[in-house]
Design a protein around this motif. Sequence first.
Motif, short mmCIF file in Angstrom:
data_model
loop_
_atom_site.label_atom_id
_atom_site.label_comp_id
_atom_site.label_asym_id
_atom_site.label_seq_id
_atom_site.Cartn_x
_atom_site.Cartn_y
_atom_site.Cartn_z
N SER A 414 30.98 10.19 -1.67
CA SER A 414 30.37 11.51 -1.59
C SER A 414 29.26 11.60 -2.63
O SER A 414 29.27 10.88 -3.62
N ARG A 415 28.31 12.53 -2.40
CA ARG A 415 27.16 12.64 -3.30
C ARG A 415 26.84 14.09 -3.61
O ARG A 415 27.03 14.98 -2.79
N ALA A 416 26.30 14.30 -4.80
CA ALA A 416 25.46 15.46 -5.06
C ALA A 416 24.05 15.00 -4.73
O ALA A 416 23.61 13.94 -5.18
N VAL A 417 23.32 15.80 -3.95
CA VAL A 417 21.99 15.34 -3.51
C VAL A 417 21.03 16.52 -3.48
O VAL A 417 21.42 17.66 -3.24
N GLU A 418 19.77 16.20 -3.76
CA GLU A 418 18.70 17.20 -3.75
C GLU A 418 17.58 16.70 -2.85
O GLU A 418 17.14 15.55 -2.96
N TYR A 419 17.12 17.58 -1.95
CA TYR A 419 16.04 17.27 -1.03
C TYR A 419 14.87 18.21 -1.27
O TYR A 419 15.06 19.41 -1.49
N ALA A 420 13.65 17.68 -1.18
CA ALA A 420 12.44 18.49 -1.19
C ALA A 420 11.96 18.61 0.25
O ALA A 420 11.67 17.60 0.90
N VAL A 421 11.88 19.85 0.74
CA VAL A 421 11.47 20.10 2.12
C VAL A 421 10.08 20.74 2.11
O VAL A 421 9.83 21.70 1.38
N ASN A 422 9.20 20.20 2.92
CA ASN A 422 7.87 20.77 3.10
C ASN A 422 7.81 21.37 4.51
O ASN A 422 7.75 20.62 5.50
N THR A 423 7.84 22.69 4.59
CA THR A 423 7.87 23.36 5.89
C THR A 423 6.55 23.20 6.63
O THR A 423 6.53 23.15 7.87
N GLU A 424 5.44 23.11 5.89
CA GLU A 424 4.14 22.98 6.55
C GLU A 424 4.00 21.64 7.26
O GLU A 424 3.48 21.57 8.38
N THR A 425 4.46 20.56 6.62
CA THR A 425 4.35 19.23 7.23
C THR A 425 5.62 18.81 7.95
O THR A 425 5.65 17.74 8.57
N MET A 426 6.66 19.66 7.84
CA MET A 426 7.97 19.40 8.46
C MET A 426 8.52 18.04 8.02
O MET A 426 8.98 17.22 8.82
N THR A 427 8.48 17.80 6.69
CA THR A 427 8.99 16.56 6.11
C THR A 427 10.05 16.85 5.07
O THR A 427 10.14 17.96 4.53
N VAL A 428 10.86 15.84 4.78
CA VAL A 428 11.91 15.96 3.77
C VAL A 428 11.95 14.67 2.97
O VAL A 428 11.82 13.56 3.51
N ARG A 429 12.10 14.82 1.66
CA ARG A 429 12.18 13.66 0.77
C ARG A 429 13.40 13.83 -0.13
O ARG A 429 13.64 14.90 -0.70
N GLN A 430 14.18 12.78 -0.27
CA GLN A 430 15.34 12.81 -1.17
C GLN A 430 14.85 12.55 -2.58
O GLN A 430 14.27 11.51 -2.87
N VAL A 431 15.06 13.52 -3.50
CA VAL A 431 14.48 13.40 -4.84
C VAL A 431 15.52 13.11 -5.92
O VAL A 431 15.15 12.73 -7.04
N TRP A 432 16.80 13.26 -5.61
CA TRP A 432 17.83 13.03 -6.64
C TRP A 432 19.18 12.91 -5.94
O TRP A 432 19.45 13.63 -4.97
N SER A 433 20.02 12.02 -6.44
CA SER A 433 21.39 11.95 -5.91
C SER A 433 22.30 11.30 -6.93
O SER A 433 21.86 10.54 -7.80
N TYR A 434 23.58 11.61 -6.81
CA TYR A 434 24.60 11.04 -7.70
C TYR A 434 25.91 10.99 -6.93
O TYR A 434 26.25 11.93 -6.19
N GLY A 435 26.66 9.92 -7.12
CA GLY A 435 28.00 9.83 -6.54
C GLY A 435 28.27 8.56 -5.77
O GLY A 435 29.42 8.13 -5.70
N ARG A 436 27.24 7.96 -5.21
CA ARG A 436 27.46 6.73 -4.44
C ARG A 436 28.10 5.66 -5.31
O ARG A 436 29.00 4.94 -4.88
N GLU A 437 27.65 5.60 -6.57
CA GLU A 437 28.17 4.58 -7.49
C GLU A 437 29.63 4.83 -7.87
O GLU A 437 30.31 3.93 -8.36
N ARG A 438 30.13 6.05 -7.63
CA ARG A 438 31.52 6.38 -7.95
C ARG A 438 32.48 5.97 -6.85
O ARG A 438 33.70 5.90 -7.06
N GLY A 439 31.98 5.74 -5.64
CA GLY A 439 32.81 5.26 -4.55
C GLY A 439 33.95 6.20 -4.20
O GLY A 439 33.81 7.42 -4.21
N GLU A 440 35.12 5.63 -3.92
CA GLU A 440 36.27 6.42 -3.46
C GLU A 440 36.83 7.31 -4.56
O GLU A 440 37.57 8.26 -4.26
N ASP A 441 36.50 7.04 -5.81
CA ASP A 441 37.03 7.84 -6.92
C ASP A 441 36.60 9.29 -6.81
O ASP A 441 37.30 10.18 -7.30
N THR A 442 35.46 9.56 -6.19
CA THR A 442 35.00 10.94 -6.01
C THR A 442 34.69 11.24 -4.55
O THR A 442 33.92 12.16 -4.24
#
Length: 514
Positions: A414-442
């Motif tokens: 599981s992850r905490a994740v942050e996305y930047a969404v641009n409504t004008e261009t209808m695009t999304v970019r992942q700018v930050w995440s945490y949790g993948r490295e923790r695996g099944e523990d979280t």
Amino acid sequence: MQRPAHIFHDWLFVLLIALSVLPSCSEPRQDPLVVQILQSSVELNPYRIAPLTARIHLELSAPAKVAVTLQGRQGPESDVAHTFSDINTVHEIPVLGLYPGVTNVVELVLMDATGVTVGSDQLEIETIPLLHDLPQIAIEQRVAGMLPGMTLVSYYGHNGSITPQRPFMFDQFGDIRWYLDFRSYPLLANAFLDVGVERLINGNLYFGDASTNRIYEMTMLGEVVNVWDMPGFGFHHNVQEMPNGNFLVTASKFGVNSVQDHILEIDRQNNEIVRVWDLRQSLDAQRRTMTSDGYDWIHVNSVYYDPGDNCIVISGRTQGVFKLTMDNQLVWILAPHAEWTTAGNGVDMNAYLLQPLDRNGDPIVDQAVLTGERDHADFDWPWYQHAAAVQGNGNISLFDNGFRRFFAWNTRYSRAVEYAVNTETMTVRQVWSYGRERGEDTFSRITSDVDLRRDQDRVFFSPGSISQGGVHRGKVVELLYASQQVVFEASIYPPMPAWEITFHRTERMPLYPD
């Protein structure tokens, strides 16, 4: 003519006496007026809901303000202190943060308007033992730099009955210092708060209850001060305070053949439903890409108001994350590009799918990434997500549960994740995440929470339903946003989880409202 000697001596004597009574700048300041406590009394748990609270009644001989300090058993760091601004001769002082099953020592300091101490007292308050349904808390990491306050847990764990739910707060040492026990309060005796409790701008608590289908406002002492109805609808999951003071509420409409697919706006002043979003119209109730359940086809678990464009953002666990206008028109879809057709109102939903970008801002064109069959080094879609929120910069944060990631069962993080969404261009970019490295523990396939506070360089990552080797628990992880260094981590072990759930959400906040 010369004065007689005795007249001179008399005059000198009078002068010396006069000088002796003049104030001297070297003299110490006179002691302030001492204010006496004429009467005091203590009422433990005054509203029968919050066992670790009390109310002190004071009558003073002169007006003063009161500072209260509850002595902590882990040294000064565990003290709970608050100064009340009201200057009066009669006070009703709420005491928060009592320890269960012991004699608590409470210090009172009386002060004048300038903050000078004019009196003091010390009281003892004896409390009942902790409710057996509450969990054991293990502090696994605590270093300098954690944000002050206590951790509010919207707790599901129980010991034989899922209702009423029992929200609680614990300190940095793992001691439970506040909780709600609704069993002696008939109106909420079967309280099912779902996502749980949050704090209003005015400092009180608020929550929805699926047993009575109402929204409640409550003080920290457990006094219910307001109730709002939602006639024709049932409450589930989430209620959110809007900047205008109204409530956004996730709801089910009575009399239709589906659930958890309506959003309400409730006017807090008039106790009226002033707006309804029917998601069967703006979205596709027939889409079965991530669920075979046509009755609970979307399972909305959060709603959040975006002041940037006067829209709302909702998380539908089995469909995706969506932005909608106030008149229920689709703005964008944050979800894998798989099997989207037309909405209930006839709109082609493919036109609202966000295009993911890599870290350089270039479009990701790999079809397998777009449809969610695999991830990209710079991007992954959210899967069965919870707690979608809008940040001050317009970004979207959420808890990406990761259940059935890539439409499979073998990838478990599981992850905490942050996305930047641009409504004008209808695009999304992942700018930050945490949790993948923790695996099944979280890894938490359901419930859970993320609170992102970039202005404080902080993230609270709270997987609420971890199940490993037959042991069920939840976790609260506080980490620095910039470096991802963990500064606090605690595991919460319930005596018996509800549907494998320990909690739904957590919040870090002071016991006394600011």
